[in-house]
Design a protein around this motif. Structure first.
Motif, PDB file in Angstrom:
ATOM      1  N   GLY A 158       0.807  -1.214   0.000  1.00 45.07           N
ATOM      2  CA  GLY A 158       0.000   0.000   0.000  1.00 45.07           C
ATOM      3  C   GLY A 158       0.838   1.260   0.000  1.00 45.07           C
ATOM      4  O   GLY A 158       0.552   2.216  -0.748  1.00 45.07           O
ATOM      5  N   VAL A 159       1.883   1.283   0.816  1.00 45.29           N
ATOM      6  CA  VAL A 159       2.756   2.459   0.877  1.00 45.29           C
ATOM      7  C   VAL A 159       3.496   2.643  -0.443  1.00 45.29           C
ATOM      8  O   VAL A 159       3.740   3.779  -0.878  1.00 45.29           O
ATOM      9  N   THR A 160       3.847   1.546  -1.106  1.00 43.01           N
ATOM     10  CA  THR A 160       4.495   1.664  -2.415  1.00 43.01           C
ATOM     11  C   THR A 160       3.559   2.313  -3.417  1.00 43.01           C
ATOM     12  O   THR A 160       3.983   3.143  -4.246  1.00 43.01           O
ATOM     13  N   GLY A 161       2.286   1.938  -3.363  1.00 38.88           N
ATOM     14  CA  GLY A 161       1.315   2.605  -4.231  1.00 38.88           C
ATOM     15  C   GLY A 161       1.220   4.090  -3.948  1.00 38.88           C
ATOM     16  O   GLY A 161       1.159   4.911  -4.878  1.00 38.88           O
ATOM     17  N   LEU A 162       1.232   4.459  -2.664  1.00 41.99           N
ATOM     18  CA  LEU A 162       1.219   5.878  -2.310  1.00 41.99           C
ATOM     19  C   LEU A 162       2.484   6.580  -2.783  1.00 41.99           C
ATOM     20  O   LEU A 162       2.430   7.743  -3.224  1.00 41.99           O
ATOM     21  N   ALA A 163       3.617   5.887  -2.694  1.00 38.26           N
ATOM     22  CA  ALA A 163       4.880   6.481  -3.137  1.00 38.26           C
ATOM     23  C   ALA A 163       4.855   6.745  -4.642  1.00 38.26           C
ATOM     24  O   ALA A 163       5.371   7.771  -5.108  1.00 38.26           O
ATOM     25  N   THR A 165       2.199   7.359  -6.414  1.00 35.82           N
ATOM     26  CA  THR A 165       1.308   8.509  -6.604  1.00 35.82           C
ATOM     27  C   THR A 165       2.001   9.805  -6.239  1.00 35.82           C
ATOM     28  O   THR A 165       1.894  10.818  -6.960  1.00 35.82           O
ATOM     29  N   ALA A 166       2.743   9.761  -5.122  1.00 37.48           N
ATOM     30  CA  ALA A 166       3.465  10.962  -4.690  1.00 37.48           C
ATOM     31  C   ALA A 166       4.533  11.351  -5.699  1.00 37.48           C
ATOM     32  O   ALA A 166       4.744  12.547  -5.967  1.00 37.48           O
ATOM     33  N   THR A 169       2.755  13.029  -8.656  1.00 36.62           N
ATOM     34  CA  THR A 169       2.172  14.343  -8.383  1.00 36.62           C
ATOM     35  C   THR A 169       3.200  15.346  -7.871  1.00 36.62           C
ATOM     36  O   THR A 169       2.968  16.558  -7.925  1.00 36.62           O
ATOM     37  N   TYR A 171       4.188  15.510  -4.700  1.00 42.17           N
ATOM     38  CA  TYR A 171       3.888  15.868  -3.313  1.00 42.17           C
ATOM     39  C   TYR A 171       4.179  14.686  -2.377  1.00 42.17           C
ATOM     40  O   TYR A 171       3.791  13.553  -2.653  1.00 42.17           O
ATOM     41  N   ALA A 176       6.567   9.363   1.849  1.00 41.26           N
ATOM     42  CA  ALA A 176       6.186   7.997   1.483  1.00 41.26           C
ATOM     43  C   ALA A 176       7.401   7.074   1.469  1.00 41.26           C
ATOM     44  O   ALA A 176       7.314   5.914   1.894  1.00 41.26           O
ATOM     45  N   GLN A 180       8.254   3.602   3.619  1.00 37.33           N
ATOM     46  CA  GLN A 180       8.718   2.344   3.034  1.00 37.33           C
ATOM     47  C   GLN A 180       9.918   1.786   3.791  1.00 37.33           C
ATOM     48  O   GLN A 180       9.974   0.603   4.119  1.00 37.33           O
TER      49      GLN A 180
END
Length: 473
Positions: A158-163, A165-166, A169, A171, A176, A180
């Motif tokens: 999940g955190v990799t997915g957020l990373a 996205t970050a 973008t 941001y 993130a 990890q």
């Protein structure tokens, strides 16, 4: 010993967790790196004041991961996860050796400057490291089927997915990434705790049978000395018994041609010493008296006598057997006997190291080294293919090293046996290898033996000139 190795491996993973958390101190020492947006790897960029510290921490994290994997007892079903773990360790070492030129996110001018190949290597390795972390967690979670492993693997995914996205973008990319790395440290601690609480894993499984179809009777022989279990034994033919003992790190199939000829009129018995060929390893180091006892256990019972053929260092075992069990022997053939030196025992390190070798032979590290170099070295030395891939296993590598370490002690014991026990009056043949073999000549005179010189032969007489051995018998 396996429990201690597991403890060392767990300690290595704890060290890796601590080192991977070195970025926390960088939050306060490297003010030029943005604490939220900047990459953790920017702390180790060449233009940062503490670059050497953080580069060393990252590389040593990889070294600790590799050490932990290498010391673990091998479990076949877990190999994908530990292979990914080893790859991760190598990537972390590479990342530490090839740092960024400058802080990309924290210093915008950095990306407009000419970047070195080290900077680009670090960038690629960083991406591969994230993939490797996910692979490690997922593969081991699938194998272990424990809720903490699934939890950490799911959080990391999940955190990799957020990373991602970050990064897209622009941001909170650094935040993130910090999450990890924090999860990686937690994973390393969990792995260490799991190893310490579950103990040594089960072994890699039973040994496979020998590929010796077409006549020989393959079975487990009598239990060897020192609790080594049942050695791998092959018998073929009928008639007077001939017991064959291979040389240093030798295996049963090195003697196929000799055994095939002798089996026409003899019962030929071949075996593998502990850890070699297809025999299980022994928990105790090799000794001269132990190997003489092994020959006595494998020879036919009294009053039947046996012909013993022994190569290289096994000639010591055979001579000790002859002197300690004079009524059991009818003839002795010593092939390219190894010089026994002056009888000094040398350093006292051999036996302590020898006690660790059986456990080390069952680790992933020994398996990796043996798989890489074992078959190639075997073919280089003998010219033969590695039958049943026995020389690609860690236990054979450990047994070969153990035999080499035990040589000084066995040679000293041989001198003592020679002093206390006379040689029985049986026919002895010494076959020398090479154009000049002073030790073979001396031994033939000492044992009142027939000396057969093979000037054109190499050290592996059983492979180069099996007829000479058959004629001696």
């Amino acid at each position: 010993m396996e429990r201690r190795l597991v403890g060392f491996a767990a300690s290595a993973f704890i060290v890796a967790a601590v080192l991977s958390s070195a970025w926390v101190t960088g939050q306060f020492t490297s003010h030029e790196v943005d604490r939220i947006a900047g990459h953790i790897s920017e702390l180790a960029a060449r233009d940062q004041p503490w670059t050497r510290l953080f580069r060393a921490a990252e590389a040593l994290t990889g070294v600790a991961c590799l050490a932990g994997v290498a010391l673990l007892p091998r479990v076949r079903r877990e190999w994908p996860g530990w292979l990914a773990f080893a790859v991760l360790g190598g990537l972390l070492i590479t990342s530490g050796l090839f740092p960024l030129d400058c802080a990309v996110l924290s210093a915008p001018a950095c990306e407009h400057s000419a970047l070195s190949w080290s900077h680009h290597i670090h960038t690629v390795v960083g991406v591969l490291s994230r993939v490797a972390v996910l692979a490690v967690m997922t593969l081991l979670a699938v194998t272990w089927q424990t809720w903490p492993s699934w939890l950490l693997a799911g959080l990391s995914l999940g955190v990799t997915g957020l990373a991602l996205t970050a990064a897209a973008t622009g941001y909170l990319a650094g935040l993130a990434e910090r999450a990890q790395v924090t999860l990686l440290a937690a994973w390393l601690v969990y792995v260490a705790l799991r190893l310490l609480t579950t103990g040594p894993p089960s072994s890699a499984g039973p040994l496979t049978g020998a590929g010796a179809s077409g006549g020989p009777d393959i079975h487990d022989g009598l239990a060897g000395p020192g609790g080594s279990g049942r050695p791998h034994v092959i018998e073929q033919g009928n008639g007077p018994a001939v017991l064959v003992s291979a040389g240093l790190a030798g295996a049963w199939f090195h003697w196929d041609r000799v055994a095939a000829e002798l089996a026409r009129n003899h019962r030929v018995i071949r075996f593998d010493r502990p850890g070699l060929g297809l025999s299980p390893p022994s928990p105790t180091p090799l000794t001269l008296y132990g190997e003489a006892a092994r020959l006595a256990a494998l020879a036919p019972a009294h009053p039947e006598q046996v012909i013993v053929i022994a190569h290289s260092v096994a000639a010591w075992h055979a001579e000790a057997f002859a002197r300690l069990h004079p009524m059991r022997l009818s003839k002795l053939v010593l092939v390219a006997p190894r010089p026994a030196g002056d009888g000094r025992r040398g350093t006292a390190l051999g036996r302590p190291i020898g006690r660790w070798l059986p456990a080390l032979g069952g680790t992933w590290g020994a398996a990796a080294v043996a798989r890489l170099v074992g078959p190639a070295v075997h073919r280089l030395r003998t010219g033969l293919d590695d039958r049943d891939r026995v020389h690609g296993g860690g236990r054979v590598l450990a047994a070969a090293v153990g035999e080499w370490l035990a040589c000084r002690g066995m040679a000293a014991d041989l001198h003592a046996v020679r002093a206390d026990h006379p040689m029985p009056g049986v026919p002895v043949t010494v076959i020398s290898a090479g154009p000049k073999d002073p030790y073979a000549e001396w031994l033939a005179g000492e044992l009142d033996a027939k000396l057969v010189r093979l000037p054109a032969s190499g050290r592996h007489v059983e492979l180069d000139d099996p007829g000479a051995i058959v004629d001696a018998v």
